[in-house]
Design a protein around this motif. Sequence first.
Motif, short mmCIF file in Angstrom:
data_model
loop_
_atom_site.label_atom_id
_atom_site.label_comp_id
_atom_site.label_asym_id
_atom_site.label_seq_id
_atom_site.Cartn_x
_atom_site.Cartn_y
_atom_site.Cartn_z
N ASN A 5 -31.56 50.77 -37.56
CA ASN A 5 -32.09 50.26 -36.23
C ASN A 5 -33.55 50.52 -36.41
N HIS A 6 -34.48 49.32 -35.74
CA HIS A 6 -35.89 49.46 -35.67
C HIS A 6 -36.43 50.83 -34.95
N LEU A 7 -35.85 50.88 -33.84
CA LEU A 7 -36.15 52.01 -32.87
C LEU A 7 -36.06 53.27 -33.48
N GLY A 20 -36.35 53.87 -36.75
CA GLY A 20 -37.53 54.02 -37.66
C GLY A 20 -38.78 54.30 -36.96
N HIS A 21 -39.11 54.14 -35.73
CA HIS A 21 -40.11 54.65 -35.18
C HIS A 21 -39.95 55.84 -34.74
N LEU A 22 -38.53 56.08 -33.93
CA LEU A 22 -38.49 57.56 -33.61
C LEU A 22 -38.61 58.65 -34.64
N LEU A 38 -43.60 53.68 -27.75
CA LEU A 38 -44.73 52.61 -27.06
C LEU A 38 -44.85 51.17 -28.04
N THR A 39 -44.13 50.24 -27.84
CA THR A 39 -44.34 49.32 -28.73
C THR A 39 -44.50 47.91 -27.95
N GLY A 40 -44.60 46.82 -28.50
CA GLY A 40 -44.75 45.40 -27.97
C GLY A 40 -43.55 45.00 -27.40
N GLY A 41 -42.45 45.64 -27.72
CA GLY A 41 -40.90 45.09 -27.33
C GLY A 41 -40.21 46.17 -26.56
N HIS A 42 -40.69 47.40 -26.63
CA HIS A 42 -39.97 48.36 -26.07
C HIS A 42 -40.97 49.70 -25.34
N ILE A 49 -45.03 48.27 -22.78
CA ILE A 49 -46.43 48.77 -22.62
C ILE A 49 -47.30 47.63 -23.60
N GLY A 50 -46.97 47.50 -24.78
CA GLY A 50 -47.73 46.85 -25.75
C GLY A 50 -47.74 45.35 -25.16
N GLU A 51 -46.86 44.94 -24.70
CA GLU A 51 -46.83 43.51 -24.03
C GLU A 51 -47.75 43.36 -22.75
N GLY A 98 -53.34 41.92 -28.53
CA GLY A 98 -54.49 42.47 -27.68
C GLY A 98 -54.81 43.71 -27.72
N GLY A 99 -53.73 44.48 -27.88
CA GLY A 99 -53.93 45.96 -27.84
C GLY A 99 -55.36 46.64 -28.32
N PRO A 100 -55.56 46.42 -29.68
CA PRO A 100 -56.76 46.91 -30.34
C PRO A 100 -58.16 46.33 -29.52
N VAL A 120 -44.94 57.26 -30.77
CA VAL A 120 -44.81 56.53 -31.78
C VAL A 120 -44.65 54.88 -31.40
N GLY A 121 -44.92 54.00 -32.29
CA GLY A 121 -44.95 52.56 -31.94
C GLY A 121 -46.42 52.17 -32.06
N GLY A 122 -46.66 51.02 -32.18
CA GLY A 122 -48.21 50.26 -32.37
C GLY A 122 -49.17 50.75 -31.14
N VAL A 123 -48.43 50.96 -30.02
CA VAL A 123 -49.65 51.53 -28.89
C VAL A 123 -50.02 52.86 -29.26
N ALA A 124 -49.35 53.61 -30.03
CA ALA A 124 -49.67 55.06 -30.17
C ALA A 124 -50.96 55.06 -31.42
N SER A 125 -51.31 53.83 -31.93
CA SER A 125 -52.66 53.64 -32.44
C SER A 125 -53.53 54.00 -31.47
N ASN A 126 -53.39 53.98 -30.26
CA ASN A 126 -54.59 53.88 -29.12
C ASN A 126 -55.18 55.27 -29.35
N LEU A 163 -47.29 53.57 -38.03
CA LEU A 163 -47.81 53.19 -36.52
C LEU A 163 -47.04 51.89 -35.91
N SER A 164 -47.76 51.02 -36.56
CA SER A 164 -47.26 49.67 -36.28
C SER A 164 -45.93 49.37 -37.18
N ASP A 165 -45.40 48.14 -36.84
CA ASP A 165 -44.23 47.75 -37.59
C ASP A 165 -44.47 48.08 -39.22
O1 KG4 Z 1 -44.79 48.80 -33.08
P1 KG4 Z 1 -45.35 47.44 -33.04
O2 KG4 Z 1 -46.13 47.33 -34.29
O3 KG4 Z 1 -44.20 46.40 -32.77
C1 KG4 Z 1 -43.32 46.28 -31.92
O4 KG4 Z 1 -42.16 47.02 -32.42
O5 KG4 Z 1 -43.15 45.94 -30.81
O6 KG4 Z 1 -46.17 47.25 -31.72
C2 KG4 Z 1 -47.26 46.45 -31.30
C3 KG4 Z 1 -47.74 46.37 -29.90
C4 KG4 Z 1 -48.61 45.22 -29.73
O7 KG4 Z 1 -48.13 44.81 -28.38
C5 KG4 Z 1 -49.90 45.62 -29.98
O8 KG4 Z 1 -50.95 44.81 -28.92
C6 KG4 Z 1 -50.05 47.14 -29.59
O9 KG4 Z 1 -48.70 47.54 -30.43
N1 KG4 Z 1 -51.14 47.88 -30.08
C7 KG4 Z 1 -51.97 48.49 -29.19
C8 KG4 Z 1 -52.93 48.89 -30.18
N2 KG4 Z 1 -52.60 48.52 -31.51
C9 KG4 Z 1 -51.47 47.91 -31.51
N3 KG4 Z 1 -51.99 48.56 -27.96
C10 KG4 Z 1 -52.89 49.42 -27.62
N4 KG4 Z 1 -53.94 49.91 -28.18
C11 KG4 Z 1 -53.98 49.85 -29.69
N5 KG4 Z 1 -55.02 50.32 -30.37
#
Ligand code: KG4
Length: 340
Positions: A109-111, A113-115, A133-137, A160-162, A177-179, A270-276, A302-304
């Motif tokens: 399960n993808h989630l 993996g992140h967790l 904190l991802t683009g889908g969850h 949140i990523g959305e 858009g996040g970065p 965890v997840g893409g938004v945690a790169s912020n 961090l990201s997928d």
């Molecule tokens: O975990 P992830 O790679 O994919 C999913 O499982 O959805 O997360 C992707 C999301 C995108 O919405 C992207 O804009 C966001 O993570 N993201 C960020 C940053 N880097 C990636 N959001 C805010 N700040 C960032 N630096």
Amino acid sequence: MLVFAVETSCDETSVCLINNKNDILSHITYSQKEHELFGGVIPELASRSHLQILQKISRKAIHEANISLSDIDLFTATVGPGLIGGLLVGSIFTKALAIGSNKPFVPINHLEGHLLSPTYNNSMQYPYLAFLLTGGHTQIYIVNGINNYELIGQTLDDAIGEAFDKVAKLLELSYPGGPKIELLAKKGDENKFMIPHPLKKSKSLNFSFSGIKTAINLITKENDINKNNFKSDIAASFQKIVNEILERKFKLCINYLNNKKIIVKQLALVGGVASNNNIYLKMKEVAKSNACSIVLPPKNMLSDNAAMIGWACIQKYNIEKFSDIHFKANPRLKLIGKEL
Ligand code: KG4
Ligand code: ZN
């Protein structure tokens, strides 16, 4: 034990060779560029791209790791949640390799993996709190151990990523858009615009982000987005509210845990938004003032990515040697029986 892992649930095509001594022998992630102009991922384009890229990067990863296909003991792939086209491409490709090599296939399960990603580079104490904190969850879990997760909060609408991606789109910035928002926010005035804080008064651990996008949409209509510092100011004001929301939910989590007499010492982002980095630093302060330390997975998890899928597979396989070649990819796959 050598594991070949594949991740294709959204717009990253990723493969990894990882062993049970925690060595990542090779890890290749291809971020698809074709979605940039659309402000979001186009599922059909994503599946086609996975199909074209996956075989190439798999060969490259095997070459980089200096192994041959027959050295691989276990094949694993993300089987959900995510976009069904990508999930099918990745899981069927990996199953075919497993069948051809006469080795087990482990669905992940993808989630999960992140967790479990922060357990790779931190010494984690169970239970830990995880903000996914991802683009889908957008979910909050108490991670009691491997295979033992408790979902205590999640978004009622947008992830949140959305929200980051939608605000970026309103500012005519490309996907993801996040970065770009994070970068713009650095030079903006976070008090310039009043952005609503959804569920501010609520004691619920659930999130809501869709109203923020609507509010920013209205503001963009009333202003010239290319004048003055508009984009930076909106980005900073938006990020400030996001931080406030996360801080509030974290404090509510602490109350929830205290009431249940659950002691948690670590907060994992965890997840893409945690790169912020701005979010990380704000949450670090908040966690610290609640006797919690903050942990992140390694940057490349961090990201997928496929490394977190391989890593989760190893953790789970150590506990139970399971495999299921018939597991069907499921775009709405749940991590635990019943979601809130
Ligand atoms: O975990 P992830 O790679 O994919 C999913 O499982 O959805 O997360 C992707 C999301 C995108 O919405 C992207 O804009 C966001 O993570 N993201 C960020 C940053 N880097 C990636 N959001 C805010 N700040 C960032 N630096
Ligand atoms: Zn993800």
